[in-house]
Design an enzyme around this catalytic site. Structure first.
Site, PDB file in Angstrom:
ATOM      1  N   TYR A  64      94.639  78.908  66.164  1.00  0.00           N
ATOM      2  CA  TYR A  64      94.621  78.960  64.698  1.00  0.00           C
ATOM      3  C   TYR A  64      93.831  80.176  64.197  1.00  0.00           C
ATOM      4  CZ  TYR A  64      97.218  74.741  63.761  1.00  0.00           C
ATOM      5  OH  TYR A  64      98.227  73.841  63.661  1.00  0.00           O
TER       6      TYR A  64
ATOM      7  N   GLN B 138     107.480  76.313  53.096  1.00  0.00           N
ATOM      8  CA  GLN B 138     107.135  75.743  54.395  1.00  0.00           C
ATOM      9  C   GLN B 138     106.041  76.576  55.043  1.00  0.00           C
ATOM     10  OE1 GLN B 138     111.089  75.974  56.242  1.00  0.00           O
ATOM     11  NE2 GLN B 138     111.109  73.741  56.254  1.00  0.00           N
ATOM     12  N   ASN B 139     105.762  77.738  54.471  1.00  0.00           N
ATOM     13  CA  ASN B 139     104.831  78.664  55.104  1.00  0.00           C
ATOM     14  C   ASN B 139     103.375  78.242  54.861  1.00  0.00           C
ATOM     15  OD1 ASN B 139     107.109  80.046  55.837  1.00  0.00           O
ATOM     16  ND2 ASN B 139     106.990  81.480  54.135  1.00  0.00           N
TER      17      ASN B 139
ATOM     18  N   ASP C  64     100.874  80.343  55.147  1.00  0.00           N
ATOM     19  CA  ASP C  64     100.083  81.499  54.724  1.00  0.00           C
ATOM     20  C   ASP C  64      99.907  81.493  53.205  1.00  0.00           C
ATOM     21  OD1 ASP C  64     102.325  82.996  53.399  1.00  0.00           O
ATOM     22  OD2 ASP C  64     103.118  83.003  55.447  1.00  0.00           O
TER      23      ASP C  64
ATOM     24  N   HIS D 299     104.000  72.333  54.676  1.00  0.00           N
ATOM     25  CA  HIS D 299     103.359  72.149  55.983  1.00  0.00           C
ATOM     26  C   HIS D 299     101.864  72.429  55.910  1.00  0.00           C
ATOM     27  CE1 HIS D 299     107.503  72.955  58.064  1.00  0.00           C
ATOM     28  NE2 HIS D 299     107.474  71.836  57.394  1.00  0.00           N
TER      29      HIS D 299
END
Ligand code: ZN
Length: 143
Positions: free
Chosen positions: A75, A108-109, A111, A126
């Protein structure tokens, strides 16, 4: 009406017309959006430093329980990667569109590239890679 051409793609007439005629636009973005900025997709991650590991196996609570330092490293690598890239023309175009239409972005990202381009994101489906929480009690980490 002719298709709109950008540097990297042609936007079909139907999409251009639909957005021009819309009062509200719902945007669902995924990995391809961030890939344009240089964020590798999970599939891409398998071709690099982490090629011998399956990212989908690393992104689980079970993986974290088995080897926390290893999953933290993965991560941390991804967070550093995201911090090192910039929003692309697509992110900036959506931020600009929000000045002309009511735009709702759901991504869905994990960032923050939509936000850094100036967009509000209604949902990170997500989660956000920067929204850390305790693995025991789920208390969010406050910064
Ligand atoms: Zn806790």
């Amino acid at each position: 009406m002719t298709d709109v051409e950008t540097e990297s793609m042609t936007i079909p007439d139907k999409v251009v017309d639909a957005v021009r005629g819309a009062r509200r636009v719902l945007v669902l973005s995924g990995a391809g959006m961030s890939a344009e900025s240089g964020v590798p997709t999970f599939r891409d991650a398998q071709t690099g430093l982490w090629e011998e590991f399956d990212p989908s196996q690393l992104a689980t609570a079970e993986a974290f329980r088995l080897d926390p330092p290893f999953v933290w490293a993965w991560y941390a690598w991804r967070m550093q990667l995201v911090r090192g890239v910039e929003p692309n023309d697509g992110h900036r175009a959506l931020a600009e569109l929000a000045g002309l239409r009511e735009v709702t972005i759901s991504t869905q990202n994990v960032d923050d590239l939509h936000e850094r381009a100036g967009s509000a994101v209604a949902a990170h489906l997500h989660g956000s890679i920067f929204a850390l929480r305790c693995s025991d009690c789920e208390t969010p980490l406050r910064r």
